[in-house]
Design a protein around this motif. Structure first.
Motif, PDB file in Angstrom:
ATOM      1  N   GLN A  88      -9.249  -7.190  -2.794  1.00  0.00           N
ATOM      2  CA  GLN A  88      -9.039  -6.800  -1.405  1.00  0.00           C
ATOM      3  C   GLN A  88      -7.552  -6.830  -1.069  1.00  0.00           C
ATOM      4  O   GLN A  88      -6.780  -7.607  -1.631  1.00  0.00           O
ATOM      5  N   TRP A  89      -7.144  -5.965  -0.148  1.00  0.00           N
ATOM      6  CA  TRP A  89      -5.745  -5.880   0.269  1.00  0.00           C
ATOM      7  C   TRP A  89      -5.329  -7.172   0.951  1.00  0.00           C
ATOM      8  O   TRP A  89      -6.057  -7.724   1.768  1.00  0.00           O
ATOM      9  N   ARG A  90      -4.130  -7.665   0.604  1.00  0.00           N
ATOM     10  CA  ARG A  90      -3.608  -8.890   1.210  1.00  0.00           C
ATOM     11  C   ARG A  90      -2.287  -8.577   1.912  1.00  0.00           C
ATOM     12  O   ARG A  90      -1.271  -8.278   1.260  1.00  0.00           O
ATOM     13  N   GLU A  91      -2.331  -8.602   3.233  1.00  0.00           N
ATOM     14  CA  GLU A  91      -1.169  -8.199   4.033  1.00  0.00           C
ATOM     15  C   GLU A  91       0.043  -9.090   3.815  1.00  0.00           C
ATOM     16  O   GLU A  91       1.182  -8.664   3.949  1.00  0.00           O
TER      17      GLU A  91
ATOM     18  N   ASN B  33       3.833  -6.071  -2.061  1.00  0.00           N
ATOM     19  CA  ASN B  33       3.295  -5.268  -3.144  1.00  0.00           C
ATOM     20  C   ASN B  33       4.359  -4.313  -3.664  1.00  0.00           C
ATOM     21  O   ASN B  33       4.322  -3.107  -3.443  1.00  0.00           O
TER      22      ASN B  33
ATOM     23  N   GLN C  77      -4.958  -3.458  -5.412  1.00  0.00           N
ATOM     24  CA  GLN C  77      -5.493  -3.920  -4.140  1.00  0.00           C
ATOM     25  C   GLN C  77      -6.080  -2.735  -3.372  1.00  0.00           C
ATOM     26  O   GLN C  77      -5.510  -1.648  -3.338  1.00  0.00           O
TER      27      GLN C  77
ATOM     28  N   GLN D 120      -7.591  -0.652  -0.093  1.00  0.00           N
ATOM     29  CA  GLN D 120      -7.334  -0.426   1.319  1.00  0.00           C
ATOM     30  C   GLN D 120      -7.961   0.915   1.700  1.00  0.00           C
ATOM     31  O   GLN D 120      -7.957   1.850   0.885  1.00  0.00           O
TER      32      GLN D 120
ATOM     33  N   ARG E 216      -7.026   4.598   0.304  1.00  0.00           N
ATOM     34  CA  ARG E 216      -6.250   4.526  -0.939  1.00  0.00           C
ATOM     35  C   ARG E 216      -7.034   5.177  -2.074  1.00  0.00           C
ATOM     36  O   ARG E 216      -8.220   4.897  -2.270  1.00  0.00           O
TER      37      ARG E 216
END
Length: 303
Positions: free
Chosen positions: A234-237, A241, A264, A266, A269
């Motif tokens: 999962q995307w991690r803000e 990156n 990751q 999103q 994407r």
């Protein structure tokens, strides 16, 4: 220790059973066949007795030319070690003396019509795969432009859906949900299915599909060498990156190192496109090209 039986060889290669038919359950635990040569003249210091013994034209012609007394001595010296089985190639005949000894010692004697060279090549390849150490890994295995990729990630992250997109783009499924990894050498991993999940892909909200029936035979292949391990997360803000400071990472399966990439996720994407890019970039690196090195060279030239 993994093993197969002589009967497995009989079925796989459609071998003719000449003797020892009641001993086809004998186990084979060593990959690669052996052609006895020095053993016929009495040298047994390094005789690999656990291996399948293949008798080609050279060996059988040599035995044919011996006197009965010499032949009995040479064959007797070998059968007393009780190898798993003997396989005679090229449909050679005149084997009654060999059948007699194999019946006495209860060793299967088999025969094939294939030439020695062709048969040993196929036999060794089969034994190497059949006897290779293996583990099962939760994930999806795909072949992207000829490059084997193991997709991993938590349940529901979208591995199967990503594989479906790759299949629609002309790539191939190897295994879904459960991937069997076989260690063929210290540097080689083979990815395959467990037979039960062969050709099947499970898609949430859709259910189980057979990719071969839905998209044709080109959508599936039985096995592939694993070249990349890609983990979908999962995307991690809160993470930077930035792949410009990329350092190659690896994971290990049965002590075999595989290049590892984390992608990751999103909304919006193009994950399948990123996997295609990763596969093509890996291929270029194997050819000696690095985009990062070229980029740094350009910066140095401008300074």
């Amino acid at each position: 220790m993994k093993s197969i039986t002589v009967s497995d060889l009989v079925r796989q290669f459609r071998l003719e059973v000449l003797a020892g038919e009641n001993q086809l359950d004998r186990k084979i635990t060593k990959a690669r066949a052996h052609r006895p040569g020095l053993e016929f003249v009495g040298y047994f210091d390094f005789f690999p007795m656990e291996r399948v013994q293949v008798l080609g034209r050279k060996e059988i012609t040599y035995l044919h030319r011996q006197t009965e007394e010499e032949r009995n001595l040479h064959i007797g010296n070998i059968v007393k070690y009780h190898p798993p089985c003997f396989i005679v190639t090229a449909n050679q005949e005149g084997l009654k003396y060999l059948m007699k000894y194999c019946d006495q010692e209860q060793i299967p004697l088999l025969r094939t019509a294939e030439t020695t060279t062709e048969f040993i090549a196929r036999l060794d390849a089969y034994l190497m795969k059949a006897l290779a150490p293996e583990i099962a890994v939760h994930g999806v295995c795909v072949n992207v432009s000829g490059i084997g990729i193991l997709l991993r990630g938590k349940s529901g992250v979208g591995k199967s859906e990503t594989a479906h997109t790759l299949i629609r783009r002309g790539h191939r499924l190897v295994a879904d949900d459960m991937v069997v990894l076989k260690k063929l050498s210290p540097t080689t991993l083979l990815g395959t299915h467990n037979n039960t999940n062969r050709e099947f892909l499970a898609l949430r909200s859709i259910g189980l599909i057979n990719v071969s029936r839905l998209y044709g035979r080109k959508a599936f292949q039985d096995e592939t060498r694993i070249s990349l391990d890609i983990e979908l997360t999962q995307w991690r803000e809160d993470e930077l990156n930035n792949e410009l400071d990329w350092v190659e990472k690896t994971v290990e399966y049965m002590d075999v190192k595989v290049p590892h990439i984390e992608i990751q996720l999103q909304p919006g994407r193009d994950v399948a496109g990123l996997i295609e890019a990763a596969a093509n970039n890996w291929y270029l690196r194997q050819q000696g090209y690095s985009a990062m090195e070229e980029f740094m060279q350009r910066i140095q030239q401008e300074q």
